[in-house]
Enzyme design. Sequence first.
Site, PDB file in Angstrom:
ATOM      1  CB  VAL A 105      -0.953   0.002   1.212  1.00 22.54           C
ATOM      2  CG1 VAL A 105      -1.708   1.323   1.309  1.00 22.54           C
ATOM      3  CG2 VAL A 105      -1.934  -1.157   1.117  1.00 22.54           C
ATOM      4  CB  ALA A 106       3.915   2.146   1.936  1.00 23.27           C
TER       5      ALA A 106
ATOM      6  CD  GLU B  30      -2.050   3.410  -1.897  1.00 25.38           C
ATOM      7  OE1 GLU B  30      -1.324   4.413  -1.849  1.00 25.38           O
ATOM      8  OE2 GLU B  30      -1.847   2.383  -1.223  1.00 25.38           O
TER       9      GLU B  30
ATOM     10  CG  ASP C 123       2.716  10.635  -0.164  1.00 28.91           C
ATOM     11  OD1 ASP C 123       3.538  11.295   0.492  1.00 28.91           O
ATOM     12  OD2 ASP C 123       2.952   9.521  -0.647  1.00 28.91           O
TER      13      ASP C 123
ATOM     14  CB  ILE D 149       0.452   0.988  -4.721  1.00 30.19           C
ATOM     15  CG1 ILE D 149       0.897  -0.429  -5.074  1.00 30.19           C
ATOM     16  CG2 ILE D 149      -0.564   1.483  -5.758  1.00 30.19           C
ATOM     17  CD1 ILE D 149      -0.193  -1.469  -4.937  1.00 30.19           C
TER      18      ILE D 149
ATOM     19  CG  ASP E 219     -12.593  24.091 -41.716  1.00 31.07           C
ATOM     20  OD1 ASP E 219     -12.295  23.872 -42.904  1.00 31.07           O
ATOM     21  OD2 ASP E 219     -13.701  24.511 -41.364  1.00 31.07           O
TER      22      ASP E 219
ATOM     23  CG  ASN F  16       1.235   5.784   0.072  1.00 31.97           C
ATOM     24  OD1 ASN F  16       2.187   6.440  -0.324  1.00 31.97           O
ATOM     25  ND2 ASN F  16       0.654   4.860  -0.657  1.00 31.97           N
TER      26      ASN F  16
END
Length: 863
Positions: free
Chosen positions: A278-279, A283, A708, A281, A325, A704
Amino acid sequence: MKEWYQISTEDVIKNMETTVNGLTEEEAAERLLEYGENTLTEGKKKTVFQVFLGQFADLLVAILIVAAGISACSENTESTVVILVVIVLNGVLGTVQYVKAEKSLDSLKSMSSPNAKVLRFGTKIEIPTKEVVPGDILMLEAGDLVAADGRIVKNYSLQVNESSLTGESENVDKAECIVEEECALADRTNMVYAGSLVTYGRAKVVVTETGMDTEIGKIAGMLNETKEKKTPLQKTLDDFGKKLAVMILVICVAVFALSLYRDMQLLDALMFAVALAVAAIPEALSSIVTIVQAMGTQKMARENAIIKDLKAVESLGCVSVICSDKTGTLTQNKMTVKQIYIGRKTIEPEELDIAQQMHRYLMYDAILNNDSKITGEKVIGDPTESALLEMVRKANVDDDFFREVMPRKEELPFDSERKLMSTSYLLHGEPTILTKGALDMLLDRMACIWDENGVREMIQADRMEIEKKNREFSENGLRVLAFACRKMKEGEKLTLEGERDFIFLGLVAMIDPPREESKAAVADARRAGIRPVMITGDHKITATAIAKEIGIFGEGDMAVVGTELDAMTDEELDELISRIAVFARVSPENKIRIVQAWQRKGHIVSMTGDGVNDAPALKAADIGVAMGITGTEVSKDAASMILTDDNFATIIRAVANGRNVYKNIKNAIMFLLSGNMAGILAVLYTSILALPLPFAPVHLLFINLLTDSLPALAIGMEPMEQNVLAEKPRDPKSGILDKGFLIRLLLQGGLIAVSTMLAFHMGLHESAALASTMAFTTLTLARLFHGFNCRSRYSIFQIGFSGNRYSLAAFAAGVILLASVIFVTPLQRLFEVEPMTGGQLLAIIGFAVLPTVIIQAGKMIEK
């Protein structure tokens, strides 16, 4: 087999098995069963639930779901809830963006007129558009929206606006004649097409195609077949996510094995490995990317660019080709008189002088022999005729006054075959014919010329000089109208036969001029390494002249028309594509081929457009850009971005914003990963040396998920650097994890890990619990300081502390949260934190600021 426009009306009627009086009700009913309703079918779409489930088809998300499951099994409710909330929130955000769904076909359907007037067995009736069948005889008149594709059987000065199909704003004059040569849709003057608007005259038309077989139906079919492409950032993040997931799994398995080797309980070892996953990744990354992109869209909206798809924001940053165009985007979409040839001189509109008789009669012709009207800001009528009224107003002449005092006596409306319009007036007591039209049709009808010496007989030298001037105007992309007049004989009526023996008054040359800012915007695009390409339904000479004026067409460039493009193979097109600056008289299929040819060369392509004809190419392009003012709903729905000011310069500003968004996202990723890297290195260090673990699982979750996110968001709000357009477009194939990024990641993560371990060893002299507290506090504070490092590639002293107030606010919020955990007793117990002395706190501050001092010093030396 020849196309409908290449055969006679008699053959069309015969092949359609109908008559000029139309079908019977029985025949119409049978054909409705055979061909189906005159409607557009729709492609199958995903349900909202399918879209939501699709958000979880990601390896990093899968790891988090497994982590949540393990947390639940170990009865760690807080961790389980936090992880699941993050996962679901990301899924909801992704679904909300996707559900602003594809409405292109609905818009196409809404363009069909609800009712159509047809002849059924000689009787004119009104029926729902969906009941129109091939072989029906459509009765068209001004104001009608054409219900189906058809061939003109009888024409009464019909003019149709086909801008939604061809991209050109001028009305098209229709005719009954056979068009023998194969040609582009815009040149099929004996055909009308579903979705176009009748602006003048009337006609009788035999329906040849309905529903999905119409030109608008073919476009709808292409919309169904055209697949959406992943943006460069999506591809990069997908690749990055896979690599990161594999690396995290390997590290977690290693740590889990080392924990078991050190006799840690199985569930505790598993829980710590999950906490480390978890830390490791990031998230918050998905949410931060989404939010940074959303902030970018808000900024762009303030600058007249509305982003429909968030992912399109960063794609703008690596656009290397803009297919634009011409009409309304690069030009003003307003015909304007540029020069006047009168009295054997070329003058500007402002130089017209009502006091000079020769000038006065030309202005009479421009004002009176004209069916347009300007009321305030509203222009009613043909754009070319309204340009003539604007011309005389520049000479301070009141056109409304002359129309009031000089009523029209007779008229011969403009006819596409003779290409002239004539009216008669009583001018200064003398009946006079005023005529305007195409020079090639009018020059042979001239008997005299009006010059500075008055009216005299026209000689061959005069004709040659007029033709030379006309050629000169045309080569500069100007549209030319010739003006003439003559006095009528007593009792003479205005007739077609009487359109001769005129006095030549002059030539008026007009153009849809470039926007003032177009030239600078094209120069900015080239400076930014972007290739601008003009794609238009207009003629090649006109398009090339405009392209040269604004800098799109240069030395060695080519201009190609749609029929030439049709004759090319994909291999031939690929070979020439980089040299072609102008594509003229193009079809919808041409536009998609052009986009795909550039994409095969590895370019990220932006395509602008406003009509139905542009929709498939807008969808096929990496960035489809629709016009907000002149654009059809179809083009807006197919596009990723809508310009509220229809301005090419706005695209360049959006590109600059897109580059800034990507830079900020990459810096945010650097911040998140370098901080996570520090935590992983610290855990590996203690595991390998058989030291106590430096963090509790709750420490890693706190770092995290709380401290973060705010600094990373603040980095995403960093203002644009001044030289952002001086850089070349980034290579979409180059991933985030390039060599330079990885080196900086390891160095910065390593510096933070070293500081964290220094604090850990200082605390370890007293106890493992204090060591863990000091390591946790140092890592958290060091990452908060690190937020300033990741704002820019330049030193904080070069960009300034106050340049991004969000980063200061994020730092303050992080410090407050950390202080709460350290000093508030209930939170100390929840987060497993030990009390610390003043000396230990000062040491932690010193350790935490050390990596930032080293990184900033390195940036100052580097720059």
